[in-house]
Every structure is written in structure tokens, then in C-alpha cells.
Motif scaffolding. Structure first.
Motif, PDB file in Angstrom:
ATOM      1  N   GLY A   1       0.807  -1.199   0.000  1.00 16.23           N
ATOM      2  CA  GLY A   1       0.000   0.000   0.000  1.00 16.23           C
ATOM      3  C   GLY A   1       0.850   1.263   0.000  1.00 16.23           C
ATOM      4  N   SER A   2       0.213   2.401  -0.256  1.00 16.71           N
ATOM      5  CA  SER A   2       0.943   3.667  -0.320  1.00 16.71           C
ATOM      6  C   SER A   2       1.583   4.018   1.018  1.00 16.71           C
ATOM      7  CB  SER A   2       0.005   4.787  -0.772  1.00 16.71           C
ATOM      8  OG  SER A   2      -1.091   4.913   0.126  1.00 16.71           O
ATOM      9  N   ASP A   3       1.071   3.436   2.094  1.00 15.85           N
ATOM     10  CA  ASP A   3       1.650   3.701   3.417  1.00 15.85           C
ATOM     11  C   ASP A   3       2.754   2.718   3.780  1.00 15.85           C
ATOM     12  OD1 ASP A   3       0.141   1.450   3.705  1.00 15.85           O
ATOM     13  OD2 ASP A   3      -1.038   2.165   5.408  1.00 15.85           O
ATOM     14  N   GLY A   4       3.130   1.835   2.821  1.00 12.48           N
ATOM     15  CA  GLY A   4       4.199   0.882   3.066  1.00 12.48           C
ATOM     16  C   GLY A   4       3.745  -0.372   3.788  1.00 12.48           C
ATOM     17  N   CYS A   5       2.418  -0.592   3.916  1.00 11.33           N
ATOM     18  CA  CYS A   5       1.908  -1.731   4.680  1.00 11.33           C
ATOM     19  C   CYS A   5       1.163  -2.711   3.790  1.00 11.33           C
ATOM     20  CB  CYS A   5       0.975  -1.242   5.785  1.00 11.33           C
ATOM     21  SG  CYS A   5       1.786  -0.212   7.017  1.00 11.33           S
ATOM     22  N   ILE A   6       1.044  -3.953   4.271  1.00 12.49           N
ATOM     23  CA  ILE A   6       0.221  -4.959   3.627  1.00 12.49           C
ATOM     24  C   ILE A   6      -0.808  -5.455   4.646  1.00 12.49           C
ATOM     25  CG2 ILE A   6       2.100  -5.674   2.110  1.00 12.49           C
ATOM     26  CD1 ILE A   6       2.357  -8.215   3.876  1.00 12.49           C
ATOM     27  N   GLU A   7      -1.846  -6.120   4.139  1.00  6.36           N
ATOM     28  CA  GLU A   7      -2.877  -6.710   4.996  1.00  6.36           C
ATOM     29  C   GLU A   7      -2.866  -8.224   4.802  1.00  6.36           C
ATOM     30  OE1 GLU A   7      -4.730  -5.069   7.067  1.00  6.36           O
ATOM     31  OE2 GLU A   7      -4.726  -2.974   6.415  1.00  6.36           O
ATOM     32  N   ILE A   8      -3.034  -8.969   5.917  1.00  7.40           N
ATOM     33  CA  ILE A   8      -3.155 -10.433   5.873  1.00  7.40           C
ATOM     34  C   ILE A   8      -4.509 -10.776   6.491  1.00  7.40           C
ATOM     35  CG2 ILE A   8      -2.170 -12.636   6.581  1.00  7.40           C
ATOM     36  CD1 ILE A   8       0.534 -11.218   6.853  1.00  7.40           C
ATOM     37  N   TYR A   9      -5.378 -11.392   5.698  1.00  7.14           N
ATOM     38  CA  TYR A   9      -6.755 -11.684   6.115  1.00  7.14           C
ATOM     39  C   TYR A   9      -6.915 -13.172   6.364  1.00  7.14           C
ATOM     40  CZ  TYR A   9     -11.764 -12.593   5.563  1.00  7.14           C
ATOM     41  OH  TYR A   9     -13.057 -13.034   5.729  1.00  7.14           O
ATOM     42  N   ASN A  10      -7.588 -13.515   7.505  1.00  4.52           N
ATOM     43  CA  ASN A  10      -7.901 -14.908   7.835  1.00  4.52           C
ATOM     44  C   ASN A  10      -9.412 -15.106   7.720  1.00  4.52           C
ATOM     45  OD1 ASN A  10      -7.807 -17.564   8.866  1.00  4.52           O
ATOM     46  ND2 ASN A  10      -8.288 -16.776  10.916  1.00  4.52           N
ATOM     47  N   ARG A  11      -9.816 -16.138   6.970  1.00  4.42           N
ATOM     48  CA  ARG A  11     -11.242 -16.327   6.696  1.00  4.42           C
ATOM     49  C   ARG A  11     -11.988 -16.926   7.887  1.00  4.42           C
ATOM     50  NH1 ARG A  11     -15.750 -16.505   6.620  1.00  4.42           N
ATOM     51  NH2 ARG A  11     -17.250 -17.015   4.998  1.00  4.42           N
ATOM     52  N   ALA A  12     -11.465 -17.974   8.525  1.00  7.15           N
ATOM     53  CA  ALA A  12     -12.228 -18.677   9.570  1.00  7.15           C
ATOM     54  C   ALA A  12     -11.282 -19.174  10.659  1.00  7.15           C
ATOM     55  CB  ALA A  12     -13.005 -19.849   8.964  1.00  7.15           C
ATOM     56  N   GLY A  13     -11.869 -19.419  11.869  1.00 11.45           N
ATOM     57  CA  GLY A  13     -11.076 -19.914  12.985  1.00 11.45           C
ATOM     58  C   GLY A  13      -9.977 -18.926  13.345  1.00 11.45           C
ATOM     59  N   SER A  14      -9.004 -19.440  14.061  1.00 12.09           N
ATOM     60  CA  SER A  14      -7.844 -18.631  14.441  1.00 12.09           C
ATOM     61  C   SER A  14      -6.592 -19.363  14.021  1.00 12.09           C
ATOM     62  CB  SER A  14      -7.830 -18.396  15.951  1.00 12.09           C
ATOM     63  OG  SER A  14      -8.967 -17.666  16.365  1.00 12.09           O
ATOM     64  N   THR A  15      -5.542 -18.581  13.701  1.00 12.77           N
ATOM     65  CA  THR A  15      -4.297 -19.197  13.251  1.00 12.77           C
ATOM     66  C   THR A  15      -3.133 -18.272  13.539  1.00 12.77           C
ATOM     67  OG1 THR A  15      -3.156 -20.214  11.384  1.00 12.77           O
ATOM     68  CG2 THR A  15      -4.469 -18.252  10.916  1.00 12.77           C
ATOM     69  N   ASP A  16      -1.979 -18.876  13.783  1.00 10.51           N
ATOM     70  CA  ASP A  16      -0.737 -18.109  13.816  1.00 10.51           C
ATOM     71  C   ASP A  16      -0.214 -17.968  12.390  1.00 10.51           C
ATOM     72  OD1 ASP A  16       0.004 -17.373  16.547  1.00 10.51           O
ATOM     73  OD2 ASP A  16      -0.043 -19.551  16.917  1.00 10.51           O
ATOM     74  N   VAL A  17       0.473 -16.852  12.181  1.00 12.38           N
ATOM     75  CA  VAL A  17       1.001 -16.564  10.838  1.00 12.38           C
ATOM     76  C   VAL A  17       2.466 -16.167  10.976  1.00 12.38           C
ATOM     77  CG1 VAL A  17       0.818 -15.137   8.772  1.00 12.38           C
ATOM     78  CG2 VAL A  17      -1.256 -15.850   9.993  1.00 12.38           C
ATOM     79  N   VAL A  18       3.276 -16.735  10.083  1.00  9.62           N
ATOM     80  CA  VAL A  18       4.689 -16.392  10.001  1.00  9.62           C
ATOM     81  C   VAL A  18       4.958 -15.887   8.578  1.00  9.62           C
ATOM     82  CG1 VAL A  18       7.058 -17.252  10.163  1.00  9.62           C
ATOM     83  CG2 VAL A  18       5.274 -18.157  11.688  1.00  9.62           C
ATOM     84  N   ALA A  19       5.722 -14.781   8.462  1.00  9.01           N
ATOM     85  CA  ALA A  19       6.069 -14.243   7.139  1.00  9.01           C
ATOM     86  C   ALA A  19       7.566 -14.000   7.083  1.00  9.01           C
ATOM     87  CB  ALA A  19       5.309 -12.949   6.854  1.00  9.01           C
TER      88      ALA A  19
END
Length: 945
Positions: free
Chosen positions: A920-938
Motif C-alpha cells: 500500500g501507499s503507506d508501506g503496509c500490507i494486509e493479511i486476512y484470515n477467513r475462519a477460525g484462528s491461526t498463527d502466521v509467520v512471514a
């Protein structure tokens, strides 16, 4: 048979000559115009023919209409055919027939006749002037019969080829019986089979200040032509005698001539014959003096009456003639070209030694230059004493080489010092006049330097200095001065990438910088540790970076007003992608590229990239591999990184026991041309399939820039999107259109296989190419598996997806295209992998799973080596500990959330996928989770600038 040799020599000298054209004076009774270059406007019959708006088309019609005192002005061009003059002027009011400026061969002159019969014939006319012509004939050039007070001035007349049929030995100018007071002046007459000028039965013919070259019948021939004057001519390469006065040509004058010139060019002529010859019937009342005869031309250059004489002294003793003649080398400049061709060189006996009072002597020379005294040379001529012998006067070598200024641009009021830089070998006394081009009065000065203050603005004031020499000669020089409004120094810097087709090369353009002063200096710091560059006053340059990356370029600009300004701009240079037909580099099951054995815990497989598929080490910065793990005995992960570097704390594949997992890996290549695959635990079999590589070279076939276009769903066989609504069967394939145009070499796509009925593998390849022995996805029965895949396309943009076993639905989400055409595509910068997000350990976000229908915002630009303004980042996205079946979507902050998935997760499993994410123009990205809960590593792999 020797004449052809002389003609070719003289013609070569002619074509390289150069003369200064002089406009003919306009007659007092008006001007008639001729211009055959305007066929739609010129006319020989219109009532207004001869006007500037409607010029005559031909010369004959114009001269037939000319009245005393009128000028027939003929435009540059070619005018074939003979011109017969039958109309006369009046004493003091001649008819003037004038060609265009540039009358010398090689100039834009008026060419008459060109290889026909005569050029001009004057019969029974008087008070006529012909000037400024270029004549080319195969007969006599100009014929004058029964005519008087005729002046033939400033022309070239040349003969080419043999004489026309029935014409014997044509002359350049033929003056026939009944003619008197015909003058041939400042002409160049070349290569005629007869004489340059021939007078027969005419009276008072004057041949003065002419160049007579390579004429087979001699330079001047007069027969029964009393009062013939031959003065200040230069003759060379003529056969026979240069000057012959035969019959009863009494009362004639031969003075101030240079006769023969360089005797070596006369070797093709018959031997014998004097250089100047007066018959016994021509000697009464005749004068011969102040000539130069070349000692190589003839042992006895004089024939006076019935006797021959070997030198001026013996001639003078016997006849009283030739007392001031010189037998010696005239030292002429015979080099082709230049204003002094055929003129005397320094040390020539012709200098300042002529009789200024000789009959027919002109005040200016062949080129119209004034007579000049040579500085430091004692004048030995008669009269004023400094006329040169021959047709060309040696000029004062004084030159204004340039007019300089201490400042060429600046704001009002602007003081400028002008200096005339001169060359003055003779140390001539000089005075100067400076015109500053701003409307103020000119300034006279005894010195070549003056200072003037400009008080009004001017885009370009053309300043001129005129140097005044003795004898009326002038030289001049010019320069421009720009006078502006006061104002600030405002720097401008535009940085471009891919200069000269090199991805690591950048261009810097500072031409938009504005200042009322000129730029004095530009200093550039490229931000890569190389020494700053002093670019002088140049506003454009290029710079080659050694490594891909983001840098800050700083320009420090100084103007001539002493002011300095600094401007900085970011620049990112990277590599461009070269897709290849997929090929397997490593398969530990079969000993391809590594030993045929499982990779144990902590084991490393070194993959040789340099040399694979012809890749050169110097041409590769990163490689894209499809890495597959199979046969794991326990869960674990694989990390990819450049060989020779520290292993990163990031992973590329996460697997469970007994599962086959595939993921795309884009990894920087080590300096030795290898990349490493590290196995954390378990025993596994590894496969690595080459999909392409990145190069900064700029000249690799297929090299492509990347243009992000998605994510966009192109194919979904479940819904009939982009393909039939049916699963792909065992051994089946699906061909789809993915390329935008013929420049597309490959696409980057998330490929998902779902509803698989049996364990299988999916392979993508360019349509129409053989199925490669590699796989892009390895789904098990009943699973949903996705991978980021570089999909090659054919020339039509088509790709084929092959399914090995069972039935499977296929989903293709387009991320971007690789294209060879120059455009908005960007280069890639590979980074050492770094973990930028781990919700398990509060890396990049708080320690908390992403909940259902929730989004996590992650800052990626302006940190971890990714510059602000980066278009996209390449992340290895890992989901772990999911509480429900779900998927993750990634997109640029501020953009609409896509309907596509980046990673599909099942409860309790760990899965990873390489993902291209727009920023994005602000230097950020979004990571969306559809269902349940999860840990995310990037894990950050690199970025597109």
C-alpha cells in the motif's frame, strides 16, 4: 594525347576550390528575376513575368526583355542551353546578367549550359556585364563578337570531355573580330582544349586577376589584337606558352603575372616553347614586366620578336623589357581547398612586388580581398608598393578566433567582460568595435577587451566584435549572452533505471534545474560508497551500481552566482527475470544434483545454479525454484539461502511426516553460484525444479520485467471460469490463455488443486512444448494444495496444466506478468531472507493468533532493507495452529480485499506458500484470515521497486 592528363589535374584543383561570392549591383532601372526552381510560379510569357512573384523560367526570355540599366538576377540552379545576348545597355547604364552567390564550383551557384555548346554568345552588343556564373561546356564557354564595353567578371568556366563534334580546340572565352574593350576579370577558367582566353582581331581586350588552369592551348592567346592587357593573372598546368601575343598585337601589356606556377605538372605537355611570347609584329609599343616565370617551365621562358631569352636579365639587356621580372619558384599554395589556394605562400617572390599602376590592375584580388602589405616585408613594387603579383593577394593572417565572456548568463543588472581572442602573426595595428546586441550604442576600443553592463532582459543577445585592419580589411566574431530576471537556484533531479538496457544502471537528469545564472558545477553522490562524481556542468549522466538494492542519490549544484543547492532522490536498481523451461536440478531420490539418499536432520543440499541451463555466474543474482519435500519421517522445515552466507532464521517449506509438500522459492544466489537447502529435522527426500533466474546483465534473451496485475482469478474449473466446468481427468491437460500480448514470456500465478480424487502431481508448461519432468503441485487425495508458480507461455500467451492421476479441479489466480517490452515493469531485488512476522513470538505483531474474518496489518516498506515506495514484496507465508479450515488472503493496505487466496490451511497443520503481495501507499500490507484462528509467520525474500 597529353592534354587529357593536364585536364584531369586541373579539374581536380578546380573541384576543391572555394571563392567568396559577391552580389551583383542592382541596376537603377529595376531587376528582372529568373528562377526555374519554381515551375508552378515562373513564366516566360505572363504579363508579370520577371517579377519576384512570377520570375522568368529561362534566361533567354529574361535577357531578351532587359533594358539599359536593368539587372537580370538569376537564382541558383541549373539552366541548360546556350544563351544569346542581342540587347545592349548604354554608357554608364549597362545590362547586368547576374547569377546567384556561390558561383564557384562546389557552391550553390548558377550553372549554365553544362556540357552543351556555348554558354553565352554576345553578338553586336555593348555595355553588358556578365557576373557570378558557373559554366560547363563542351565548346567555347563565352563567345563575344562585334561587341564593345563588355565585362565578364567573377565566373568559373570549365570544359569536360572532348570537344563537341565539329568544334576544334574550344576556348574558355573567345573574343572575335570587331570587338573592343572586353574585360575578363576574376574568372577561373579550366581545362579547355584551346586557350583559357583567346582574342582574335579584337582591340583593347583586358585579361586581369584570373586563374587560368590546365588549358591545353595556353592561358592567353591574342592574334592581331592590339592593346591586349594581361595583368595579375596566375597560370599553371597549361600546355604550350602561358601568354602568346601573335600577329600584330601592338601596344599590349603583360605585367604582374605568375606564369606556369609548378613546372612539374607540365610534364604531359609537348616540350619546348617559351612561357611568354610576343611576335615581331606585336612588340612595338608593348610592355612586359613584373612577371614571375618558373625556372622549371622552360630553359628560355621568353620570346621577344625573333629571339629567345633564358632569364629576365638577358631579356632586359637586349630589349629593355622584364627588368623587374623574376625567374624562380613563385611558392604557390597548390593544396586543394582553403581561401589561399593558388595564392603566394610566405617567402614567395610575388609578395609586395607588383606594379600597382599596371593597366587593368584591380584594387581587390581574385576573391575580392583588399591589397595588403605584408608586415615586416619591405615593399618592392611600384606605386604603393605592396600589391602581390598574380591573381590572389596574400591576406593578413589576423583572425578573431573566438569572442569570449567571463559570464554567459545571469540576472540583471549583469556586467559582462568581452574578450576577442585573436591570432595576429603580423602584429598588425588593430582597432575593435563591440556591438552588445541589446540596442545600446556600439563601443570602439583600441583593446580587445571591454566590459558592458546589461540592464534589460534578453533571451539571447548576440554580441559582435569587429576588428578593423589596415587597408580596410575586417574580421569579426560573435557570442551569445542571456540576461535573465533575478531568482533562486532551484534544483531538479529525475532518476531513471535501466539506462542503456542495464538493470543496475541508473540515469540522472538535472536539466530541469533553473537559475538565473549558468550552472557552474554539479557534484553527484550515488549513495553506494563509490567516490562522488564531479559532473562539471553536465546535466545528464549514468551510473552503474555493483549490486541490486535501494540507494539515495544526492546532487549538489553550484551556479555561477556562487549559490549552492542540494537535492536527493531514492533509486532502486534490481534484476530482471528470465523464465526458462522447467528443469529438475536436484532429486535426492535418484542422485540428480546430490547424492541418492535422504537428507538427514541438519543436512544441507548445495544446488549448483551457475552453469545450469547455461546460466553464467556473472549473470545471476537470484533463482526461482520449485522445491518439493517428500518421505519425511517426522515434521520439520526447509530453509533456502545463498551459499556462503549465514543460515537465516526463516523457513520456506513446512511439512509433516508422510506428507509431500511443494513450495516456490526465490532465493539470492551465493557469490560462488550455489544456493543451499537446509533441512531442520527428520529425514527427507528433496527435489528442486528451476523455473527461472534473475539477472542484472540487460542483454539476456528472454529477460523480462515484472508487472503486478493481481491477484485476479483467471481459471476455476469448479465454476467454469476461464475453462470448462469440469475437473481435469487422469493424464488430462487444460490449456488456458494467460498472456496479455506477444511480449509476455511467463506469468506468476497461485495455482490451486482441490477435490482431488487420487494422489497426483500438476505440471505447468508453455502450450505446445513437451511435458517437462517436473511438478508444481503434489496434492494427495481429498486435499486442497496451492503453490506460487512461474508459468511459461507460448507466443500467444497460452499455458498448459497437466494432471497425472485421478480427477482434480484447478484454480489459477494471476499475480502478474513477465514481459520483454519496455514499460512500467519493475526489477527485483533479492534480500537475505528475514522473518518480519511471527504471531507466536511477537515478531512484527502482538503475540496473538489472527481471529476469524480478521485482518493483520504489517509494515514492510521502509524497514528490513525494503525502500519506501516499493511496489510489492515477496514473502514466504506460513500458517500454523489453525483451529478450523481456512484460507489467508494478502493485499496492499488501502486496497479492496481480493476474493482469491494466498494460503489454504487445514486444522492443526502447518503449511507455507511463497506469496507476492502488493504494498500500500503507506508501506503496509494486509493479511486476512477467513475462519477460525491461526498463527502466521512471514519471511521476507525480496521486493519489487
Amino acid at each position: 594525347m597529353h592534354r587529357r592528363l593536364l585536364i584531369s589535374i586541373a579539374t581536380a584543383a578546380l573541384t576543391a576550390g572555394s571563392m567568396t561570392a559577391v552580389q551583383a549591383a542592382h541596376a537603377d532601372a529595376g531587376t528582372l528575376y529568373v528562377d526555374n526552381s519554381r515551375p508552378g510560379q515562373c513564366s516566360d510569357a505572363a504579363p508579370t513575368a520577371g517579377s519576384q512573384q512570377t520570375p522568368y523560367c529561362g534566361i533567354p526570355a529574361a535577357v531578351a526583355a532587359a533594358q539599359p540599366g536593368q539587372t537580370v538576377q538569376i537564382a541558383a540552379g541549373a539552366y541548360p542551353g546556350e544563351v544569346d545576348l542581342t540587347r545592349s545597355g548604354a554608357p554608364g547604364r549597362p545590362i547586368t546578367i547576374a547569377g546567384a552567390p556561390g558561383w564557384a564550383v562546389g557552391g550553390n551557384g548558377t550553372l549554365v549550359n553544362y556540357l552543351g555548346a556555348h554558354a553565352f554568345v554576345l553578338n553586336g552588343v555593348h555595355d553588358v556585364v556578365l557576373t557570378n556564373f558557373n559554366l560547363a561546356t563542351r565548346s567555347d564557354g563565352i563567345v563575344v563578337s562585334n561587341s564593345s564595353r563588355v565585362t565578364l567578371d567573377r565566373f568559373v568556366s570549365s570544359h569536360a570531355g572532348g570537344p563537341a563534334a565539329g568544334v576544334a580546340a574550344p576556348d574558355g572565352v573567345l573574343v572575335q573580330p570587331g570587338s573592343d574593350h572586353v574585360t575578363v576579370s576574376r574568372a577561373k577558367i579550366i581545362s579547355y582544349w584551346g586557350a583559357g582566353v583567346s582574342a582574335v582581331g579584337a582591340t583593347a581586350t583586358t585579361v586581369t586577376t584570373d586563374l587560368l588552369l590546365g588549358n591545353a592551348g595556353g592561358a592567353v592567346s591574342a592574334t592581331d589584337a592590339p592593346g591586349t592587357v594581361v595583368t595579375s593573372n596566375t597560370t599553371t598546368a597549361n600546355c604550350g606558352s602561358s601568354v602568346v601575343l601573335a600577329g600584330a598585337s601592338t601596344g599590349s601589356v603583360v605585367e604582374n603575372n605568375i606564369l606556369s606556377g609548378d613546372g612539374t605538372v607540365r610534364q604531359g605537355c609537348p616540350p619546348g616553347g617559351p612561357e611568354v611570347s610576343l611576335s615581331a609584329g606585336s612588340t612595338p609599343g608593348s610592355t612586359l614586366d613584373y612577371n614571375i616565370v618558373n625556372p622549371l617551365a622552360n630553359l628560355k621562358p621568353y620570346a621577344w620578336g625573333n629571339d629567345s631569352y633564358s632569364d629576365p636579365a638577358s631579356l632586359a639587356k637586349a630589349t629593355g623589357q622584364g627588368a623587374h621580372d623574376i625567374k624562380g619558384d613563385p611558392k604557390l599554395n597548390l593544396q586543394t581547398g582553403g581561401t589561399s589556394m593558388f595564392g603566394p605562400l610566405p617567402g614567395s617572390p610575388a609578395l609586395d612586388s607588383a606594379d600597382a599602376g599596371a593597366p587593368g590592375e584591380l584594387a581587390t584580388d581574385f576573391k575580392g580581398n583588399p591589397r595588403v602589405a605584408v608586415a615586416g616585408l619591405a615593399a618592392s613594387g611600384t606605386g604603393v608598393g605592396y600589391y602581390d603579383r598574380g591573381a590572389v593577394e596574400m591576406q593578413d593572417p589576423f583572425q578573431v578566433t573566438v569572442l569570449t565572456t567571463d559570464v554567459a548568463q545571469g540576472p540583471t543588472p549583469l556586467p559582462v567582460t568581452f574578450t576577442a581572442v585573436v591570432s595576429n602573426p603580423w602584429n598588425s595595428p588593430v582597432s575593435y568595435t563591440f556591438d552588445f546586441g541589446d540596442g545600446t550604442p556600439a563601443v570602439d576600443s583600441a583593446m580587445p577587451t571591454v566590459t558592458h553592463t546589461f540592464t534589460t532582459e534578453a533571451d539571447f543577445a548576440v554580441a559582435t566584435v569587429t576588428a578593423h585592419l589596415p587597408f580596410g580589411a575586417v574580421r569579426s566574431g560573435q557570442t551569445n549572452v542571456r540576461v535573465t530576471q533575478p531568482g533562486p537556484l532551484q534544483p531538479a533531479l529525475v532518476v531513471g533505471t535501466g539506462a542503456n538496457g542495464q538493470p543496475l544502471s541508473t540515469s540522472l537528469d538535472l536539466s530541469g534545474t533553473t537559475s538565473p545564472w549558468e550552472i557552474a558545477d554539479i557534484r553527484l553522490d550515488f549513495g553506494d560508497g563509490t567516490p562522488p562524481k564531479d559532473n562539471g556542468t553536465g546535466t545528464y549522466t549514468t551510473h552503474d551500481y555493483r549490486l541490486p538494492g535501494s540507494y539515495t542519490v544526492t546532487a549538489t549544484i553550484t551556479d555561477q552566482g556562487g549559490r549552492t543547492a542540494t537535492i536527493s532522490r531514492p533509486v532502486t536498481v534490481g534484476a530482471q527475470f528470465v523464465p526458462v523451461a522447467p528443469v529438475r536440478l536436484v532429486d535426492t531420490r535418484y542422485g540428480i544434483g546430490a547424492p541418492a539418499q535422504p537428507v538427514g536432520p541438519g543436512g544441507v543440499v548445495r544446488i549448483k545454479v551457475s552453469g545450469a541451463n547455461g546460466i553464467q555466474a556473472a549473470l545471476v543474482t537470484a533463482v526461482t525454484l520449485n522445491v518439493t519435500e517428500t518421505g519425511a519421517t517426522t515434521g520439520g522445515y526447509i530453509s533456502a539461502y545463498p551459499d556462503g552466507t549465514s543460515r537465516p532464521g526463516a523457513s520456506n517449506l513446512n511439512f509433516d511426516a508422510g506428507k509431500t509438500v511443494v513450495n516456490q522459492v526465490t532465493v539470492a544466489v551465493g557469490d560462488d553460484g550455489y544456493v543451499d537447502l537446509y533441512n531442520h529435522s527428520s529425514n527427507v527426500q528433496l527435489m528442486a525444479d528451476l523455473q527461472g533466474y534473475y539477472t542484472p546483465n540487460g542483454f539476456v534473451t528472454g529477460e523480462s520485467t515484472f508487472e503486478a496485475t493481481g491477484p485476479t482469478r483467471i481459471v476455476d474449473t469448479r465454476a467454469g471460469t476461464g475453462a470448462p466446468k469440469t475437473a481435469i481427468g487422469p493424464g488430462g491437460s487444460l490449456t488456458v490463455h494467460l498472456g496479455q500480448d506477444a511480449d509476455t514470456t511467463a506469468v506468476l500465478a497461485h495455482v490451486t488443486a482441490t477435490d482431488t480424487t487420487a494422489g497426483t502431481f500438476i505440471t505447468a508448461h508453455a502450450a505446445g512444448t513437451p511435458l517437462p519432468g517436473v511438478s508444481d503441485l503434489n496434492p494427495a487425495a481429498g486435499s486442497t494444495v496451492s503453490n506460487l508458480v512461474v508459468v511459461p507461455v507460448d507466443g500467444h500467451g497460452d499455458a498448459t496444466f497437466y494432471n497425472h492421476s485421478g480427477n482434480t479441479d484447478l484454480i489459477v489466480d494471476l499475480q502478474g506478468r513477465y514481459e520483454t517490452a519496455a514499460g512500467s515493469g519493475t526489477a527485483y531485488v533479492a534480500l537475505s531472507p528475514v522473518r518480519v512476522l511471527d504471531t507466536r513470538h511477537a515478531v512484527g505483531a502482538p503475540t496473538a493468533q489472527i481471529g476469524p474474518d480478521s485482518t493483520l496489518r504489517l509494515k514492510v516498506a521502509g524497514t528490513n532493507g525494503v525502500p519506501a515506495g516499493a511496489r510489492a514484496v515477496l514473502l514466504n507465508l506460513t500458517g500454523t495452529g489453525a483451529t478450523a479450515g481456512t484460507y489467508l488472503s494478502t493485499y496492499g493496505d488501502g486496497a479492496a480485499r481480493p476474493t482469491t487466496s494466498s494460503l489454504n490451511l487445514v486444522p492443526g497443520a502447518t503449511a507455507a506458500n511463497l506469496t507476492l503481495v502488493p504494498v500500500g501507499s503507506d508501506g503496509c500490507i494486509e493479511i486476512y484470515n477467513r475462519a477460525g484462528s491461526t498463527d502466521v509467520v512471514a519471511d521476507l525474500q525480496g521486493y519489487y521497486a
